[in-house]
Design an enzyme around this catalytic site. Sequence first.
Site, short mmCIF file in Angstrom:
data_model
loop_
_atom_site.label_atom_id
_atom_site.label_comp_id
_atom_site.label_asym_id
_atom_site.label_seq_id
_atom_site.Cartn_x
_atom_site.Cartn_y
_atom_site.Cartn_z
N HIS A 20 0.80 -1.21 0.01
CA HIS A 20 0.05 0.08 -0.01
C HIS A 20 0.75 1.40 -0.16
CE1 HIS A 20 0.76 0.40 4.29
NE2 HIS A 20 0.38 -0.95 4.45
N HIS A 23 4.01 1.49 2.73
CA HIS A 23 4.92 0.83 2.10
C HIS A 23 5.75 1.72 1.06
CE1 HIS A 23 2.43 -2.92 2.95
NE2 HIS A 23 2.94 -2.41 4.14
N CYS A 128 1.38 -10.27 20.48
CA CYS A 128 0.59 -9.60 19.20
C CYS A 128 1.28 -10.09 17.87
CB CYS A 128 0.74 -8.19 19.44
SG CYS A 128 -0.06 -7.35 17.93
N CYS A 131 2.05 -7.39 15.30
CA CYS A 131 3.35 -6.63 15.65
C CYS A 131 4.72 -7.89 15.52
CB CYS A 131 3.61 -5.92 16.88
SG CYS A 131 2.43 -4.65 17.26
N CYS A 145 -3.50 -4.48 21.59
CA CYS A 145 -2.38 -3.71 21.50
C CYS A 145 -3.03 -2.61 20.53
CB CYS A 145 -1.49 -4.58 20.23
SG CYS A 145 -0.93 -3.47 19.11
N HIS A 148 -2.87 -3.04 16.66
CA HIS A 148 -3.70 -4.03 16.00
C HIS A 148 -4.90 -4.33 16.90
CE1 HIS A 148 0.42 -4.66 14.41
NE2 HIS A 148 -0.33 -4.56 13.22
N LYS A 294 -6.72 6.37 10.45
CA LYS A 294 -5.60 5.30 10.53
C LYS A 294 -6.08 4.75 9.23
CE LYS A 294 -3.80 1.44 12.42
NZ LYS A 294 -3.59 0.60 13.62
N LYS A 297 -7.09 -2.05 7.01
CA LYS A 297 -8.05 -3.11 6.17
C LYS A 297 -9.49 -3.00 6.68
CE LYS A 297 -4.81 -6.79 5.19
NZ LYS A 297 -4.20 -7.94 5.91
N1 MSP Z 1 8.45 -6.59 8.59
C1 MSP Z 1 8.51 -5.64 9.51
C2 MSP Z 1 9.95 -4.84 9.11
C3 MSP Z 1 11.13 -5.69 9.27
S1 MSP Z 1 12.60 -4.79 8.87
C4 MSP Z 1 13.66 -5.42 9.25
C5 MSP Z 1 7.32 -4.41 9.09
N2 MSP Z 1 6.65 -4.60 7.92
S2 MSP Z 1 5.55 -3.67 7.49
O1 MSP Z 1 5.05 -4.32 6.31
O2 MSP Z 1 4.49 -3.82 8.63
O3 MSP Z 1 5.98 -2.13 7.33
C6 MSP Z 1 6.28 -1.33 8.15
C7 MSP Z 1 6.65 -0.04 7.49
O4 MSP Z 1 5.79 0.28 6.39
C8 MSP Z 1 6.57 1.10 8.38
O5 MSP Z 1 7.86 0.93 9.36
C9 MSP Z 1 6.88 2.07 7.32
O6 MSP Z 1 8.10 2.16 6.77
C10 MSP Z 1 5.47 1.74 6.46
N3 MSP Z 1 4.19 2.11 6.75
C11 MSP Z 1 3.24 1.52 6.60
N4 MSP Z 1 2.05 2.25 7.13
C12 MSP Z 1 2.55 3.59 7.01
C13 MSP Z 1 1.85 4.67 6.96
N5 MSP Z 1 0.38 4.82 7.53
N6 MSP Z 1 2.52 5.87 6.82
C14 MSP Z 1 3.78 5.98 6.80
N7 MSP Z 1 4.55 4.74 6.68
C15 MSP Z 1 3.85 3.56 6.72
O7 MSP Z 1 7.02 -3.70 9.98
#
Ligand code: MSP
Length: 469
Positions: A20, A23, A128, A131, A145, A148, A294, A297
Amino acid sequence: MTKKTFFITTPIYYVDDVPHIGHAYTTIAADVLARYHRLLGEEVFFLTGTDEHGLRVSQGAKAQDLTPREFTEKLAPQFVTIWNSLNLSYNFFIRTTDPHHEKIVQEFLTKLYKRGFIYEGVYEGPYCVGCEKFVTEGELKNGVCSLHPHLLPTRIKEKNYFFKLSAFQKQLITFFEKKEAIFPQERRNEILGKLKKEKLKDLSISRAGVTWGIPVPWDKKQTIYVWVDALLNYYSATQFVRGKKKFWPADLHLIGKDILWFHTVIWYALLLAADLPLPKKVFAHGFFTIEGQKMSKSLGNVIAPQKLIQQFGVDETRYLLLSEFPFGADGDISLDRFRQRYNAELANGLGNLVSRVAKLCETSGFDFEDTPTSHFFSKPFQSALSKYRIDEALSDIWVDIHALDAAIDKAKPWKLSGKELFKNLLGVISVIRHIAFDLQPFMPETAEKIQKQFAGPKIKANPPLFPRI
Ligand code: MSP
């Protein structure tokens, strides 16, 4: 002479989530910095990938009646496709199910075990799955949490291996106090504050009840905790991807603020225990909401990058996402605002300026041999990027765009002729080319189009870069 190297990483994203714009936000920002450092003449290693082990992924697979292997094989390519469609210039896409990675993780853990930093114990507490971590009672609100709330934490009691995280508390405080490694400053204060206030507890780094993971080398009934496996991707990629050893330690881990603790306290302690060089910088950017809510999903407001690409285009999506709010702070995103800003800043701003100048050049009939070319980023632009103010670097380009528009209005080249007109147009062209130069890391295709259009000798008007919507 050997080139300066620059190693930049993004988080590896959980493969069970559809890619999304959250990411995408981090990955585009990393791409901008990677491209910028390449243009500075450095040798860059830009790493991204997917996090594929653990409970979250295996539960996701189960829900689709797939084995975790089938599930990850199906989903990882989605990230690759979308990252490619956003023109992200990563050098390697790591997947934690890669056997090369798995081997290095096992070797790393064995090293820590032999050095006496791992011991056996029993863990009991809520976990969780969202997380992928044990949560303390203090982190729960009404039993769930806060990140989540739709997932009920599971209570786990099992035999685990523990990493002596507590042994590193002093060393971590000294290190983060001495070195400017965590950015922005508020985040550094936050981590240091927490490190000084709370006594670190040892970390459970294996799971008895999780089969989808890398086996603990000396006890195959256990698998390695997914976060340890995931963090190690940054190191393992440099060790098994050809020619990348020289890139360790990382110059910059770019992450969202949600995973800062893992990337500072836990990651640095693991590396200290293994006696490996420490990453130079970690930058945690903020989170954005979608029209005040926020992105989730359950709310059904998750925006896929493809949606923005279809509506605005690739460079445009990159621009709109990164310029909406200060990089490092939290912000909000709205499609309506994107449409307005597309029209104002891209169609009427940059696009209009380029058309206007090209038309003036075309009707002048001049040949512009050796058009003035820019080979350097402007000073304010560089200073913004050195502070990771990606948004500020962009607005600096728009300052130049507005200034050039105003200068043209003032000089009125349409009223000039002969030498005077030629001189004026050469000046204008050099600014346009300079704007295109600065634009390269952000909007690579647009920058190239402008550079080609203004390469001379004949400069012609083209269809608008950004048709109004
Ligand atoms: N798999 C772990 C990370 C392991 S790194 C060794 C993880 N993955 S995640 O798919 O949940 O991705 C989290 C990351 O996605 C956040 O740190 C950020 O970079 C990005 N974001 C997810 N949602 C976001 C927003 N709403 N806004 C900005 N960045 C966001 O955690």
